[in-house]
Design a protein around this motif. Structure first.
Motif, PDB file in Angstrom:
ATOM      1  N   UNK A 126       0.857  -1.176   0.000  1.00 43.93           N
ATOM      2  CA  UNK A 126       0.000   0.000   0.000  1.00 43.93           C
ATOM      3  C   UNK A 126       0.899   1.235   0.000  1.00 43.93           C
ATOM      4  N   UNK A 127       0.602   2.268  -0.779  1.00 41.02           N
ATOM      5  CA  UNK A 127       1.527   3.411  -0.860  1.00 41.02           C
ATOM      6  C   UNK A 127       1.812   4.059   0.486  1.00 41.02           C
ATOM      7  N   UNK A 128       0.792   4.138   1.349  1.00 41.96           N
ATOM      8  CA  UNK A 128       0.984   4.782   2.646  1.00 41.96           C
ATOM      9  C   UNK A 128       1.684   3.847   3.628  1.00 41.96           C
ATOM     10  N   UNK A 129       1.298   2.559   3.604  1.00 43.87           N
ATOM     11  CA  UNK A 129       1.990   1.594   4.442  1.00 43.87           C
ATOM     12  C   UNK A 129       3.443   1.437   4.023  1.00 43.87           C
ATOM     13  N   UNK A 130       3.688   1.489   2.727  1.00 45.89           N
ATOM     14  CA  UNK A 130       5.055   1.430   2.192  1.00 45.89           C
ATOM     15  C   UNK A 130       5.868   2.608   2.713  1.00 45.89           C
ATOM     16  N   UNK A 131       5.268   3.791   2.708  1.00 43.29           N
ATOM     17  CA  UNK A 131       5.950   4.990   3.205  1.00 43.29           C
ATOM     18  C   UNK A 131       6.286   4.843   4.679  1.00 43.29           C
ATOM     19  N   UNK A 132       5.338   4.330   5.472  1.00 42.21           N
ATOM     20  CA  UNK A 132       5.581   4.104   6.897  1.00 42.21           C
ATOM     21  C   UNK A 132       6.764   3.173   7.118  1.00 42.21           C
ATOM     22  N   UNK A 133       6.755   2.039   6.406  1.00 41.13           N
ATOM     23  CA  UNK A 133       7.746   0.996   6.640  1.00 41.13           C
ATOM     24  C   UNK A 133       9.148   1.464   6.273  1.00 41.13           C
ATOM     25  N   UNK A 134       9.282   2.083   5.101  1.00 45.99           N
ATOM     26  CA  UNK A 134      10.610   2.469   4.634  1.00 45.99           C
ATOM     27  C   UNK A 134      11.109   3.761   5.264  1.00 45.99           C
ATOM     28  N   UNK A 135      10.203   4.511   5.922  1.00 44.50           N
ATOM     29  CA  UNK A 135      10.654   5.729   6.617  1.00 44.50           C
ATOM     30  C   UNK A 135      11.606   5.383   7.753  1.00 44.50           C
ATOM     31  N   UNK A 136      11.488   4.170   8.290  1.00 45.39           N
ATOM     32  CA  UNK A 136      12.338   3.780   9.419  1.00 45.39           C
ATOM     33  C   UNK A 136      13.516   2.902   8.988  1.00 45.39           C
ATOM     34  N   UNK A 137      13.693   2.728   7.682  1.00 46.69           N
ATOM     35  CA  UNK A 137      14.811   1.919   7.195  1.00 46.69           C
ATOM     36  C   UNK A 137      16.132   2.625   7.439  1.00 46.69           C
ATOM     37  N   UNK A 138      17.125   1.854   7.766  1.00 45.84           N
ATOM     38  CA  UNK A 138      18.483   2.365   7.969  1.00 45.84           C
ATOM     39  C   UNK A 138      19.374   1.706   6.927  1.00 45.84           C
TER      40      UNK A 138
END
Length: 746
Positions: free
Chosen positions: A565-577
């Motif tokens: 999902x575009x918004x769920x994708x944004x949430x998940x990858x926002x915390x990627x290191x």
């Protein structure tokens, strides 16, 4: 008598000094019932035209020229007869020199006559004849090279005809032979040698060297080990190597002839030894391929296809348009390399999406804030108006406040994405929980924030009571930016003993029930958790192996749905290191292996995730998340109360009881928020996602033989602490930093 001693991919030539006078010529006709086609006269007339470019001949004039020439020779003894055994055709064409002159006449002056002569002496090796077929055919048509060595062990299948231009009658034949026959029917004078066993360690030296050493190596094979071997040998033989991938027009040029010290694959495997590369273990091959092609930099559909390999497709897809263009690109750069007109090594892209962008297309960047409603202000009354001014809070020292906020129960910010802001104004302790810019999807109606607020406040209350302090909530509200504001004050109390007894009494349920989980056949009865002055919380334990496996998979499917999902994708990858050294994303709270991290890296750009969503793909991520959540002990289901903050007391007590037994507690908010988001008025989800979520719930109920409502439940994962790899996802003791100034600007 053996009439044709040539391999079954080479034509048999009868030059003008043999031709019809050859006994073999007539025996072939008698035995094979040949189809004769005499092309000589037309070709001779065309040759007259190209030798006289300033004249425009009429058909009659060409006839006269031909008759005049024929009167001075024996026409029947002119030209070359070419026998194609696979089609039983016998053609008469011009002799070699005139044939080449005529066939390459339209190359001039893009290729000069002297350049064409140089190219005629070159030998080119091509490994892999799927994409390599387009390369070989283009080289042959343009007559780049006088000798082509073709290597492929594979046979032509119907599915190959989406990109290989040949006929159905060739199905089942070796791909190298198919290509050689196609070349022979264009130019029978072009030398072709086939290696139908493909390239192996035992024949590569003959392929590269032998009686006719190659001048250029073209790699279009699929086998990683052959690719590595080809480059190691190209370095040893000092040969230039070219590869094209038919995705984004990616072209690799490795000039080992100019720099034999050049690292193979542009140094992308430079950290690996030659001995390792010569025999790469099977479990490492896919990861190395991803490194070689720089998987995150492939096209969106290419990345989606890589994810679906072994899931919905069996092989890497290639389109005829991309393969045809790749054949042209490789032929062009091969000509320039062989003519010393290009000397640069590197990776290049002939990407039509970049060269020919659709400027009129609407390119809306995914911005979760655009599609989610703004939060409205909600004030929870805590007393009369001006409660903060009328309360009986006492002043505490900064050291006392620091002791109170050290070791509180909660979840790390990097896992939840929630930002905790604490500040002390001398009498009141303020906590602001900020969901941040990238958590609107996961934090639907701020449910995780409210639950974590309850956890933190109950933990703080217990610490305060044990120090003789009463905790009073003075204000709690959510502003129009989604920030939760919570203010408490402290007053003195002398009921420390009573408090300890009350805390232990509330923990009794978990202290009695949790040990049952550790038995050989764990059966924990239905129960309830009682908080004084409030209705009991209904609890269901999920300990049956089949039910636990069903929950594992349901969680994996929901997580996979979220990241597509575009918004769920944004949430998940926002915390990627992402570390510069490793180049792969890391996700706090998860310990994914290299293969999984590589898969995530390929959908970091939402375009590829969107492709997976559109084809109902992404099963690979379901498997990755299912494994991450795999629970060997138990899940706990709690009916969601009207005030989610009430769960805080239960979770804190559960945490302490579990810790004493070496167990961890992981609250799972996303099944609840996702299910609530897919209600009668879904926000941020399309109808397809809603249907999938409903199906996930139905499948769980069927597989687990349970009837549980995801939207009205909080699920808690109980596990052995020594088995947890994603430890940051579990409740733990945290130390908070206290500011003395308000971090918000209202």
């Amino acid at each position: 008598m053996q009439l044709n001693k040539n391999p079954d991919y080479l034509p048999q030539l009868f030059p003008h000094h043999q031709g019809r006078d050859s006994k073999e010529f007539w025996l072939l006709n008698d035995q094979q019932e040949l189809n004769f086609l005499d092309l000589f006269e037309n070709q001779k007339k065309e040759l007259f035209k190209i030798k006289n470019p300033k004249r425009r001949f009429t058909a009659q004039q060409l006839d006269e020229l031909y008759m005049d020439w024929a009167s001075r020779c024996d026409v029947n003894r002119e030209g070359t007869w070419v026998y194609y055994p696979w089609s039983r055709r016998m053609l008469r064409i011009l002799d070699e020199a005139e044939f080449i002159q005529l066939r390459t006449s339209r190359n001039q002056h893009k290729i000069t006559a002297s350049e064409q002569s140089v190219l005629k002496e070159k030998t080119i090796g091509i490994i892999g004849l799927s994409v390599g077929n387009a390369v070989a055919m283009t080289l042959a048509i343009e007559r780049i090279g006088g000798h082509l060595k073709l290597a492929d062990f594979d046979e032509l299948e119907l599915s190959n005809l989406n990109r290989i231009r040949t006929g159905l009658h060739h199905l089942g034949l070796n791909k190298a032979i198919v290509t050689a026959r196609e070349i022979a029917e264009i130019d029978p004078y072009l030398k072709v040698t086939c290696y139908t066993e493909g390239i192996t360690a035992s024949n590569i030296d003959t392929f590269l060297g032998g009686d006719d050493p190659i001048d250029l190596l073209i790699d279009e094979c699929d086998d990683l080990q052959v690719k590595i071997l080809a480059r190691l040998k190209a370095k040893a033989y000092r040969l230039p190597l070219v590869m094209e991938t038919s995705d984004r027009g990616m072209l690799d040029i490795e000039r080992f002839d100019l720099d034999p010290a050049l690292a193979i694959f542009h140094g992308k495997l430079a950290d690996l030894s030659d001995s390792f590369l010569r025999e790469v273990p099977a479990e490492h091959k896919m990861a190395l391929i991803m490194r070689i092609i720089d998987a995150p930099n492939t096209s969106a559909r290419g990345r989606a296809s890589l994810i679906e390999l072994g899931q919905t497709i069996g092989t890497w897809p290639q389109l005829a348009s991309a393969v045809a263009m790749g054949g042209g690109v490789v032929a062009d750069i091969s000509r320039k390399i062989l003519l010393n007109q290009h000397s640069t090594s590197g990776r290049f892209y002939v990407d039509l999406d970049e060269i020919l962008p659709d400027k009129a297309a609407r390119r809306k960047k995914s911005n979760p804030e655009e599609d989610f409603p703004q939060h409205s202000t909600q004030v929870v009354p805590t007393g009369q108006d001006g409660a903060i001014n009328l309360d009986k809070s006492i002043a505490l020292s900064a050291e006392e406040v620091a002791n109170l906020t050290t070791g509180l129960i909660g979840l790390p910010q990097q896992v939840t994405g929630l930002n905790y802001h604490w500040y002390w104004d001398g009498k009141h302790l303020h906590l602001i929980i900020d969901p941040g810019q990238n958590n609107n999807f996961a934090h639907f109606h701020n449910l995780p924030g409210k639950i974590l607020l309850g956890i933190t406040m109950h933990s703080l209350q217990q610490k305060a009571l044990q120090r003789g302090l009463m905790l009073t909530t003075l204000d709690s509200h959510e502003d129009n930016r989604g920030l939760i504001h919570h203010t408490v004050g402290f007053s003195r109390s002398s009921n420390e003993l009573t408090v300890d007894i009350e805390i232990n009494r509330r923990r009794t349920y978990f202290l009695d029930s949790l040990p049952a989980l550790l038995s050989a056949n764990p059966v924990v009865p239905l129960g309830s958790y009682v908080l004084p002055g409030s209705p009991a919380l209904s609890i269901t334990w999920i300990t049956d192996p089949q039910a636990k496996a069903a929950m594992d998979r349901a969680l994996g499917r929901m997580r996979a749905l979220m990241i597509l999902n575009p918004h769920g994708h944004s949430d998940f990858f926002a915390r990627a290191i992402i570390t510069e050294k490793e180049g792969l994303p890391k996700f706090p709270g998860f310990e994914f292996d290299e293969k999984a991290l590589t898969a995530f890296s390929m959908i970091a750009d939402y375009k590829s995730a969107a492709v997976l969503k559109s084809i109902n793909g992404g099963e690979l991520f379901t498997g990755i998340f299912t494994q991450a959540y795999q629970c060997k002990l138990a899940y706990l289901q709690v009916d969601l109360p009207d005030d989610p903050g009430r769960l805080g007391s239960m979770l804190v007590d559960l945490f302490h009881a579990a810790s004493d037994l070496g167990l961890t507690v992981e609250p799972l908010c996303f099944p609840t928020t996702l299910s609530n988001r897919s209600g009668t008025m879904p926000e941020g989800m399309d109808s397809l996602e809603q249907d999938r979520l409903i199906q996930i719930h139905l499948d769980f109920c069927k597989e687990a033989s349970m009837e549980l409502s995801f939207d009205q439940s909080l699920f808690i994962r109980i596990a052995y602490s020594h088995e947890e790899t994603g430890g940051q996802r579990q409740l733990q003791k945290l130390n908070f930093v206290i500011d003395t100034t308000n971090p918000t600007h209202e």
